[in-house]
Design a protein around this motif. Structure first.
Motif, PDB file in Angstrom:
ATOM      1  N   VAL A  15      99.363 -28.837  11.350  1.00 24.61           N
ATOM      2  CA  VAL A  15      97.931 -28.628  11.565  1.00 24.61           C
ATOM      3  C   VAL A  15      97.434 -29.564  12.660  1.00 24.61           C
ATOM      4  O   VAL A  15      98.043 -30.585  12.954  1.00 24.61           O
ATOM      5  CB  VAL A  15      97.083 -28.843  10.277  1.00 24.61           C
ATOM      6  CG1 VAL A  15      97.619 -28.034   9.109  1.00 24.61           C
ATOM      7  CG2 VAL A  15      96.967 -30.308   9.925  1.00 24.61           C
ATOM      8  N   CYS A  16      96.300 -29.201  13.233  1.00 24.47           N
ATOM      9  CA  CYS A  16      95.683 -29.986  14.300  1.00 24.47           C
ATOM     10  C   CYS A  16      95.068 -31.252  13.720  1.00 24.47           C
ATOM     11  O   CYS A  16      94.372 -31.205  12.715  1.00 24.47           O
ATOM     12  CB  CYS A  16      94.617 -29.141  14.989  1.00 24.47           C
ATOM     13  SG  CYS A  16      93.639 -30.063  16.167  1.00 24.47           S
ATOM     14  N   VAL A  17      95.321 -32.389  14.365  1.00 24.03           N
ATOM     15  CA  VAL A  17      94.785 -33.662  13.886  1.00 24.03           C
ATOM     16  C   VAL A  17      93.270 -33.755  14.117  1.00 24.03           C
ATOM     17  O   VAL A  17      92.577 -34.510  13.457  1.00 24.03           O
ATOM     18  CB  VAL A  17      95.526 -34.855  14.546  1.00 24.03           C
ATOM     19  CG1 VAL A  17      95.147 -35.014  16.005  1.00 24.03           C
ATOM     20  CG2 VAL A  17      95.302 -36.148  13.796  1.00 24.03           C
ATOM     21  N   PHE A  18      92.765 -32.944  15.033  1.00 25.18           N
ATOM     22  CA  PHE A  18      91.336 -33.018  15.361  1.00 25.18           C
ATOM     23  C   PHE A  18      90.485 -32.079  14.510  1.00 25.18           C
ATOM     24  O   PHE A  18      89.393 -32.428  14.104  1.00 25.18           O
ATOM     25  CB  PHE A  18      91.118 -32.688  16.845  1.00 25.18           C
ATOM     26  CG  PHE A  18      91.922 -33.560  17.761  1.00 25.18           C
ATOM     27  CD1 PHE A  18      91.600 -34.899  17.907  1.00 25.18           C
ATOM     28  CD2 PHE A  18      92.996 -33.049  18.464  1.00 25.18           C
ATOM     29  CE1 PHE A  18      92.349 -35.717  18.742  1.00 25.18           C
ATOM     30  CE2 PHE A  18      93.751 -33.856  19.302  1.00 25.18           C
ATOM     31  CZ  PHE A  18      93.424 -35.200  19.443  1.00 25.18           C
ATOM     32  N   CYS A  19      90.993 -30.834  14.283  1.00 22.30           N
ATOM     33  CA  CYS A  19      90.155 -29.857  13.590  1.00 22.30           C
ATOM     34  C   CYS A  19      90.772 -29.346  12.288  1.00 22.30           C
ATOM     35  O   CYS A  19      90.120 -28.608  11.544  1.00 22.30           O
ATOM     36  CB  CYS A  19      89.811 -28.694  14.511  1.00 22.30           C
ATOM     37  SG  CYS A  19      91.189 -27.568  14.828  1.00 22.30           S
ATOM     38  N   GLY A  20      92.033 -29.715  12.016  1.00 22.31           N
ATOM     39  CA  GLY A  20      92.661 -29.316  10.757  1.00 22.31           C
ATOM     40  C   GLY A  20      93.156 -27.892  10.714  1.00 22.31           C
ATOM     41  O   GLY A  20      93.684 -27.448   9.690  1.00 22.31           O
ATOM     42  N   ASP A  47      99.587 -27.935  21.732  1.00 26.94           N
ATOM     43  CA  ASP A  47      98.137 -27.804  21.832  1.00 26.94           C
ATOM     44  C   ASP A  47      97.602 -27.027  20.647  1.00 26.94           C
ATOM     45  O   ASP A  47      98.306 -26.202  20.066  1.00 26.94           O
ATOM     46  CB  ASP A  47      97.770 -27.047  23.115  1.00 26.94           C
ATOM     47  CG  ASP A  47      98.049 -27.865  24.362  1.00 26.94           C
ATOM     48  OD1 ASP A  47      97.265 -28.774  24.651  1.00 26.94           O
ATOM     49  OD2 ASP A  47      99.072 -27.606  25.018  1.00 26.94           O
ATOM     50  N   CYS A  48      96.346 -27.300  20.329  1.00 25.35           N
ATOM     51  CA  CYS A  48      95.666 -26.548  19.276  1.00 25.35           C
ATOM     52  C   CYS A  48      94.887 -25.421  19.947  1.00 25.35           C
ATOM     53  O   CYS A  48      94.071 -25.681  20.831  1.00 25.35           O
ATOM     54  CB  CYS A  48      94.725 -27.465  18.504  1.00 25.35           C
ATOM     55  SG  CYS A  48      93.703 -26.562  17.341  1.00 25.35           S
ATOM     56  N   THR A  49      95.138 -24.185  19.508  1.00 29.04           N
ATOM     57  CA  THR A  49      94.435 -23.052  20.128  1.00 29.04           C
ATOM     58  C   THR A  49      93.035 -22.887  19.532  1.00 29.04           C
ATOM     59  O   THR A  49      92.203 -22.203  20.095  1.00 29.04           O
ATOM     60  CB  THR A  49      95.222 -21.735  19.931  1.00 29.04           C
ATOM     61  OG1 THR A  49      95.416 -21.526  18.529  1.00 29.04           O
ATOM     62  CG2 THR A  49      96.567 -21.779  20.620  1.00 29.04           C
ATOM     63  N   ALA A  50      92.777 -23.548  18.400  1.00 24.13           N
ATOM     64  CA  ALA A  50      91.451 -23.449  17.774  1.00 24.13           C
ATOM     65  C   ALA A  50      90.429 -24.334  18.495  1.00 24.13           C
ATOM     66  O   ALA A  50      89.362 -23.877  18.879  1.00 24.13           O
ATOM     67  CB  ALA A  50      91.526 -23.817  16.297  1.00 24.13           C
ATOM     68  N   CYS A  51      90.784 -25.618  18.720  1.00 22.67           N
ATOM     69  CA  CYS A  51      89.814 -26.517  19.358  1.00 22.67           C
ATOM     70  C   CYS A  51      90.215 -26.843  20.794  1.00 22.67           C
ATOM     71  O   CYS A  51      89.530 -27.601  21.477  1.00 22.67           O
ATOM     72  CB  CYS A  51      89.621 -27.786  18.532  1.00 22.67           C
ATOM     73  SG  CYS A  51      91.050 -28.889  18.522  1.00 22.67           S
ATOM     74  N   GLU A  52      91.347 -26.265  21.236  1.00 20.85           N
ATOM     75  CA  GLU A  52      91.814 -26.401  22.614  1.00 20.85           C
ATOM     76  C   GLU A  52      92.028 -27.849  23.036  1.00 20.85           C
ATOM     77  O   GLU A  52      91.689 -28.227  24.158  1.00 20.85           O
ATOM     78  CB  GLU A  52      90.871 -25.670  23.571  1.00 20.85           C
ATOM     79  CG  GLU A  52      90.856 -24.179  23.285  1.00 20.85           C
ATOM     80  CD  GLU A  52      90.089 -23.371  24.308  1.00 20.85           C
ATOM     81  OE1 GLU A  52      89.181 -23.943  24.936  1.00 20.85           O
ATOM     82  OE2 GLU A  52      90.426 -22.190  24.459  1.00 20.85           O
TER      83      GLU A  52
HETATM   84 ZN   LIG Z   1      92.278 -28.287  16.732  1.00 22.65          ZN
END
Ligand SMILES: [Zn+2]
Ligand SMILES: [Zn+2]
Length: 307
Positions: free
Chosen positions: A111-116, A132-137
């Protein structure tokens, strides 16, 4: 070093096809000649002459003389590679000077460390496998890869190899050894003002190599994940942390299961708590992020075992 030569002098020695062929020939013939346990084979002048396309023996003798001391070692038994010869010939043979093929984007676990969000993708970016996280870019992590590492693997096994190398490097770094050059590393713990998760882990361990100038940074919590106390604690609960990539640890930080805290100043001391279910392992660190003591905490009762 026996004499002070500039880097350009060292590289100028290789600006000749015959000399590169000599190094290649030594590596190839050692590969063919070496018996298990026999150590590195030393090649006689005549053996090298058989392998290398060179006009006559005096030309070969001249080139061997130029390479000896930097790229080759000479003994009564013959020639073998020096450390520099070894590094440069493996670099040449593996084709690690080539531009790697492109890779990705491919979805990866974690999971993304910034947005989960579970929305991570891996792709090659210069010499890094970037996630990269595609949710929060935002960029979640980047780990260096070699062209040979990419060329000899498909997607899934490439990602596995990146995890493996990351874990191996992290273990060496935490034991004070630079994975790049082998020199001694020092480490400091610094508070990170812009930490994405200040409540879980506001600290970063930064290790600098004074020799090759590589810098290694890691959240304080991650710096102890590969400590034997953590490996054993997780192994007992069915988790092999040594096979996990750092981006797969983000979930633990994001959910607040892994935390760090400063417990003393001058000298600074820290505690990292890695929780799993109702249990936890606590690791007590000094100002150089060296683990001084560990303990396991069992369940809600707070009953613990120091080790
Ligand atoms: Zn994210
Ligand atoms: Zn180094």
């Amino acid at each position: 070093m026996t004499e002070n030569r500039s880097a350009t002098d060292i590289f100028r020695l290789l600006a000749d096809d015959t000399r590169v062929d000599v190094l290649r020939a030594v590596a190839v013939s050692q590969y063919e000649l070496e018996q298990i346990g026999s150590g590195a084979a030393e090649l006689a002048f005549s053996e090298i002459y058989d392998y290398v396309d060179v006009e006559n023996t005096s030309k070969l003798s001249y080139h061997l003389g130029e390479l000896t001391g930097t790229y080759l070692r000479k003994s009564d038994a013959g020639y073998s590679l020096s450390h520099a010869g070894e590094r440069i010939v493996r670099f040449i043979l593996s084709g690690n000077y080539e531009q790697p093929e492109s890779f990705g984007p491919e979805p990866v676990d974690g999971v993304c460390v910034f947005c989960g969000e579970e929305a991570l993708e891996a792709a090659l970016s210069h010499q890094f496998l970037r996630i990269d996280c595609t949710a929060c870019e935002r960029q979640v992590t980047g780990q260096s890869v070699t062209p040979a590492q990419i060329r000899t693997r498909d997607g899934e096994s490439l990602v596995r190899s990146v995890k493996l190398r990351g874990a191996e490097d992290a273990r060496q770094i935490r034991r004070g050894m630079c994975p790049e050059c082998g020199a001694r590393l020092s480490a400091d713990v610094v508070a990170l003002p812009g930490s994405p998760l200040p409540d879980a882990d506001p600290f970063v361990v930064t290790s600098s190599c004074e020799e090759c100038l590589r810098e290694y940074n890691s959240p304080l919590t991650y710096s102890v994940v590969y400590h034997p106390a953590s490996i054993a604690f997780h192994w007992d609960r069915g988790v092999d942390v040594t096979a996990r990539g750092v981006w797969e640890f983000h979930e633990c930080l994001y959910e607040g299961r892994w935390t760090s805290e400063q417990t003393a100043s001058d000298p600074d001391e820290y505690v990292v708590v890695l929780r799993h279910g109702d249990d936890a392992v606590r690791l007590y660190l000094d100002s150089t992020a060296t683990v001084a003591e560990t303990e396991r905490v069992r369940g809600e009762s707070g009953e613990f075992r120091r080790s």
